[in-house]
Design a protein around this motif. Structure first.
Motif, PDB file in Angstrom:
ATOM      1  N   ARG A 112     -48.763  26.958   8.374  1.00 15.23           N
ATOM      2  CA  ARG A 112     -48.457  28.215   8.553  1.00 15.23           C
ATOM      3  C   ARG A 112     -47.042  28.006   9.003  1.00 15.23           C
ATOM      4  O   ARG A 112     -46.086  28.734   8.556  1.00 15.23           O
ATOM      5  CB  ARG A 112     -48.724  28.665   9.797  1.00 15.23           C
ATOM      6  N   ALA A 113     -46.499  26.769   9.620  1.00 10.05           N
ATOM      7  CA  ALA A 113     -44.963  26.187   9.517  1.00 10.05           C
ATOM      8  C   ALA A 113     -44.331  26.125   8.423  1.00 10.05           C
ATOM      9  O   ALA A 113     -43.241  26.611   8.172  1.00 10.05           O
ATOM     10  CB  ALA A 113     -45.062  25.205  10.597  1.00 10.05           C
ATOM     11  N   LEU A 114     -45.164  25.440   7.580  1.00 10.52           N
ATOM     12  CA  LEU A 114     -44.625  25.216   6.006  1.00 10.52           C
ATOM     13  C   LEU A 114     -44.290  26.369   5.071  1.00 10.52           C
ATOM     14  O   LEU A 114     -43.281  26.399   4.513  1.00 10.52           O
ATOM     15  CB  LEU A 114     -45.095  24.278   5.315  1.00 10.52           C
ATOM     16  N   ALA A 115     -45.085  27.366   5.503  1.00 10.93           N
ATOM     17  CA  ALA A 115     -45.074  28.498   4.786  1.00 10.93           C
ATOM     18  C   ALA A 115     -43.551  29.305   4.748  1.00 10.93           C
ATOM     19  O   ALA A 115     -43.137  30.112   3.973  1.00 10.93           O
ATOM     20  CB  ALA A 115     -46.368  29.579   5.011  1.00 10.93           C
ATOM     21  N   ALA A 116     -43.140  29.035   6.074  1.00 11.25           N
ATOM     22  CA  ALA A 116     -41.992  29.919   6.221  1.00 11.25           C
ATOM     23  C   ALA A 116     -40.646  29.374   5.406  1.00 11.25           C
ATOM     24  O   ALA A 116     -39.597  30.090   5.093  1.00 11.25           O
ATOM     25  CB  ALA A 116     -41.388  29.783   7.851  1.00 11.25           C
ATOM     26  N   ASP A 117     -40.719  28.121   5.188  1.00  8.73           N
ATOM     27  CA  ASP A 117     -39.681  27.294   4.323  1.00  8.73           C
ATOM     28  C   ASP A 117     -38.318  27.675   4.902  1.00  8.73           C
ATOM     29  O   ASP A 117     -37.157  27.714   4.229  1.00  8.73           O
ATOM     30  CB  ASP A 117     -39.507  27.980   2.975  1.00  8.73           C
ATOM     31  N   ALA A 118     -38.232  27.557   6.382  1.00  8.47           N
ATOM     32  CA  ALA A 118     -36.850  27.731   7.134  1.00  8.47           C
ATOM     33  C   ALA A 118     -36.271  26.533   7.060  1.00  8.47           C
ATOM     34  O   ALA A 118     -36.637  25.359   6.637  1.00  8.47           O
ATOM     35  CB  ALA A 118     -37.359  28.132   8.615  1.00  8.47           C
ATOM     36  N   PRO A 119     -34.960  26.546   7.217  1.00  5.99           N
ATOM     37  CA  PRO A 119     -34.039  25.317   6.969  1.00  5.99           C
ATOM     38  C   PRO A 119     -34.000  24.401   8.134  1.00  5.99           C
ATOM     39  O   PRO A 119     -33.893  22.966   7.841  1.00  5.99           O
ATOM     40  CB  PRO A 119     -32.289  25.977   6.944  1.00  5.99           C
ATOM     41  N   GLY A 120     -34.871  24.718   9.209  1.00  6.71           N
ATOM     42  CA  GLY A 120     -35.005  23.788  10.359  1.00  6.71           C
ATOM     43  C   GLY A 120     -36.646  23.644  10.585  1.00  6.71           C
ATOM     44  O   GLY A 120     -37.270  24.942  10.360  1.00  6.71           O
ATOM     45  N   ALA A 152     -55.092  11.528   6.816  1.00  9.26           N
ATOM     46  CA  ALA A 152     -54.446  12.625   6.945  1.00  9.26           C
ATOM     47  C   ALA A 152     -53.151  12.822   7.964  1.00  9.26           C
ATOM     48  O   ALA A 152     -52.144  13.248   7.575  1.00  9.26           O
ATOM     49  CB  ALA A 152     -55.235  13.606   7.993  1.00  9.26           C
ATOM     50  N   GLN A 153     -53.078  11.517   8.842  1.00 12.38           N
ATOM     51  CA  GLN A 153     -51.844  11.358   9.471  1.00 12.38           C
ATOM     52  C   GLN A 153     -50.797  10.959   8.420  1.00 12.38           C
ATOM     53  O   GLN A 153     -49.663  11.344   8.277  1.00 12.38           O
ATOM     54  CB  GLN A 153     -51.946  10.099  10.417  1.00 12.38           C
ATOM     55  N   LEU A 154     -51.219  10.227   7.498  1.00 12.05           N
ATOM     56  CA  LEU A 154     -50.184   9.717   6.651  1.00 12.05           C
ATOM     57  C   LEU A 154     -49.696  10.695   5.667  1.00 12.05           C
ATOM     58  O   LEU A 154     -48.438  10.962   5.292  1.00 12.05           O
ATOM     59  CB  LEU A 154     -50.776   8.462   5.591  1.00 12.05           C
ATOM     60  N   MET A 155     -50.971  11.724   5.138  1.00 14.08           N
ATOM     61  CA  MET A 155     -50.451  12.711   4.603  1.00 14.08           C
ATOM     62  C   MET A 155     -49.269  13.604   5.067  1.00 14.08           C
ATOM     63  O   MET A 155     -48.545  14.162   4.528  1.00 14.08           O
ATOM     64  CB  MET A 155     -51.752  13.576   4.146  1.00 14.08           C
ATOM     65  N   VAL A 156     -49.500  13.835   6.340  1.00 14.34           N
ATOM     66  CA  VAL A 156     -48.778  14.726   7.190  1.00 14.34           C
ATOM     67  C   VAL A 156     -47.179  14.320   7.343  1.00 14.34           C
ATOM     68  O   VAL A 156     -46.158  15.135   6.922  1.00 14.34           O
ATOM     69  CB  VAL A 156     -49.300  15.130   8.462  1.00 14.34           C
ATOM     70  N   LEU A 157     -47.001  13.143   7.390  1.00 11.86           N
ATOM     71  CA  LEU A 157     -45.847  12.408   7.299  1.00 11.86           C
ATOM     72  C   LEU A 157     -45.207  12.396   6.066  1.00 11.86           C
ATOM     73  O   LEU A 157     -43.955  12.612   6.043  1.00 11.86           O
ATOM     74  CB  LEU A 157     -45.931  11.177   8.102  1.00 11.86           C
ATOM     75  N   GLU A 158     -46.056  12.203   5.164  1.00 12.75           N
ATOM     76  CA  GLU A 158     -45.283  12.040   3.849  1.00 12.75           C
ATOM     77  C   GLU A 158     -44.703  13.707   3.350  1.00 12.75           C
ATOM     78  O   GLU A 158     -43.735  13.857   2.633  1.00 12.75           O
ATOM     79  CB  GLU A 158     -46.618  11.870   2.818  1.00 12.75           C
ATOM     80  N   ARG A 159     -45.642  14.583   3.800  1.00 11.82           N
ATOM     81  CA  ARG A 159     -45.164  15.976   3.465  1.00 11.82           C
ATOM     82  C   ARG A 159     -43.931  16.344   4.288  1.00 11.82           C
ATOM     83  O   ARG A 159     -42.978  17.113   3.872  1.00 11.82           O
ATOM     84  CB  ARG A 159     -46.380  16.852   3.880  1.00 11.82           C
ATOM     85  N   LEU A 160     -43.899  15.896   5.445  1.00  7.48           N
ATOM     86  CA  LEU A 160     -42.599  16.046   6.386  1.00  7.48           C
ATOM     87  C   LEU A 160     -41.278  15.380   5.747  1.00  7.48           C
ATOM     88  O   LEU A 160     -40.044  15.943   5.856  1.00  7.48           O
ATOM     89  CB  LEU A 160     -42.779  15.719   8.012  1.00  7.48           C
ATOM     90  N   GLN A 161     -41.656  14.138   5.172  1.00  7.38           N
ATOM     91  CA  GLN A 161     -40.561  13.187   4.736  1.00  7.38           C
ATOM     92  C   GLN A 161     -40.063  14.152   3.584  1.00  7.38           C
ATOM     93  O   GLN A 161     -38.825  14.296   3.232  1.00  7.38           O
ATOM     94  CB  GLN A 161     -40.903  11.900   4.374  1.00  7.38           C
ATOM     95  N   ALA A 162     -41.105  14.506   2.677  1.00 11.81           N
ATOM     96  CA  ALA A 162     -40.527  15.223   1.234  1.00 11.81           C
ATOM     97  C   ALA A 162     -39.986  16.381   1.662  1.00 11.81           C
ATOM     98  O   ALA A 162     -38.729  16.740   1.070  1.00 11.81           O
ATOM     99  CB  ALA A 162     -41.692  15.618   0.590  1.00 11.81           C
ATOM    100  N   ARG A 163     -40.116  17.107   2.639  1.00  8.17           N
ATOM    101  CA  ARG A 163     -39.311  18.491   3.288  1.00  8.17           C
ATOM    102  C   ARG A 163     -37.904  18.119   3.469  1.00  8.17           C
ATOM    103  O   ARG A 163     -36.918  18.541   3.202  1.00  8.17           O
ATOM    104  CB  ARG A 163     -40.385  19.149   4.440  1.00  8.17           C
ATOM    105  N   ALA A 164     -37.997  17.062   4.360  1.00  9.09           N
ATOM    106  CA  ALA A 164     -36.338  16.450   4.759  1.00  9.09           C
ATOM    107  C   ALA A 164     -35.783  16.170   3.200  1.00  9.09           C
ATOM    108  O   ALA A 164     -34.772  16.581   3.309  1.00  9.09           O
ATOM    109  CB  ALA A 164     -36.663  15.252   5.717  1.00  9.09           C
ATOM    110  N   ARG A 165     -36.433  15.388   2.330  1.00 14.34           N
ATOM    111  CA  ARG A 165     -35.667  15.251   1.181  1.00 14.34           C
ATOM    112  C   ARG A 165     -35.131  16.444   0.218  1.00 14.34           C
ATOM    113  O   ARG A 165     -34.437  16.362  -0.249  1.00 14.34           O
ATOM    114  CB  ARG A 165     -36.539  14.238   0.316  1.00 14.34           C
ATOM    115  N   ARG A 166     -35.984  17.567   0.454  1.00 11.17           N
ATOM    116  CA  ARG A 166     -35.630  18.720  -0.095  1.00 11.17           C
ATOM    117  C   ARG A 166     -34.471  19.544   0.725  1.00 11.17           C
ATOM    118  O   ARG A 166     -33.924  20.580   0.100  1.00 11.17           O
ATOM    119  CB  ARG A 166     -36.790  19.624  -0.116  1.00 11.17           C
ATOM    120  N   GLY A 167     -34.159  18.894   1.743  1.00 13.39           N
ATOM    121  CA  GLY A 167     -33.112  19.499   2.464  1.00 13.39           C
ATOM    122  C   GLY A 167     -33.040  20.129   3.768  1.00 13.39           C
ATOM    123  O   GLY A 167     -32.309  20.634   4.503  1.00 13.39           O
TER     124      GLY A 167
END
Length: 255
Positions: A147-155, A169-184
């Motif tokens: 739900r939080a990722l669907a917004a694709d907000a800048p922050g 699952a913990q590793l997956m979550v942090l990998e996804r958050l890291q990827a979001r940061a790398r996307r800007g």
């Protein structure tokens, strides 16, 4: 990179208790910052203040340069997505509808498409049509993150997203958050797991007694001195196969 989230000399109280005391924190665009600290140190309060949900008694919080206190709820929601620590969902809606709530400014069709993509991103596509009351706690956690990722907000403000999840699952979550940061995106996440914070964060903010005890690279922020003072742990960095690892033990009490 430019600062997207900025907090200067922030003070806040909940009743008689001080929950922020002169806190200074910045998160730049394209950066993943982890907030760590003991229970009650001020991690959730810091994130809620950035979301505009905790009024300050002093200092200022800015989102992309604007004072969060004067931004409307809509303007805040356009700039930041927020995942609270609380995971209770009142209605037994299917996962796709819960995730679509994270994109309120899109048309219905586009919101559903964004929700479907976010569920796939957190490896929860198989839960699309299942009611959230029929899920495990870990499955609901994935849906709420979607739900939080669907917004694709800048922050992106994320409070304890790995609580109750299995190690994979913990590793997956942090990998996804890291990827979001790398996307800007500017990503601020609170964590109790110091190993995950050290492995994935660009910077670590250590909270202690409502203030910022350290704000630096993981190795500098989680120094033996800070670990002893804030967490009462004896800690050291050791060489691991994929880089430095944080090893910690409980301090032995005299007597």
């Amino acid at each position: 990179m430019t600062a997207f989230l900025t907090m200067w000399d922030a003070d806040a109280r909940l009743g008689a208790r001080t929950v922020l005391d002169g806190a200074d924190v910045q998160v730049e665009t394209g950066e993943l910052v982890a907030v760590v600290g003991p229970n009650g140190a001020g991690k959730s309060s810091l994130i809620r203040a950035f979301a505009g949900l905790l009024p300050l008694t002093g200092g200022i919080v800015r989102l992309r340069g604007d004072d969060v206190a004067v931004l409307s709820a809509r303007k805040r929601a356009e700039r930041i997505a927020y995942l609270p620590q609380e995971r209770r969902i009142a209605w037994n809606l299917p996962a796709i509808e819960i995730a679509a709530l994270g994109a309120p400014f899109l048309s219905a069709d586009k919101a559903v498409a964004a929700a479907r993509a976010a569920l796939d991103e957190v490896e929860a596509g198989h839960l699309t049509d299942r009611g959230v009351a029929e899920m495990s706690g870990g499955e609901r956690a994935r849906v709420l993150l979607a739900r939080a990722l669907a917004a694709d907000a800048p922050g992106l403000l994320v409070d304890e997203p790995t609580a109750g999840l299995d190690p994979d699952a913990q590793l997956m979550v942090l990998e996804r958050l890291q990827a979001r940061a790398r996307r800007g995106q500017a990503v601020l996440v609170s964590l109790h797991d110091l190993t995950l914070a050290a492995r994935f964060a660009d910077r670590v903010v250590v909270m202690h007694q409502a203030g910022v005890a350290a704000d630096a690279s993981p190795m500098a922020a989680l120094s033996p001195e800070t670990m002893a003072r804030v967490f009462e742990l004896t800690a050291r960095w050791v060489d691991g196969p994929d880089g430095p690892l944080l090893a910690a033990d409980r301090r032995q009490l005299a007597g």
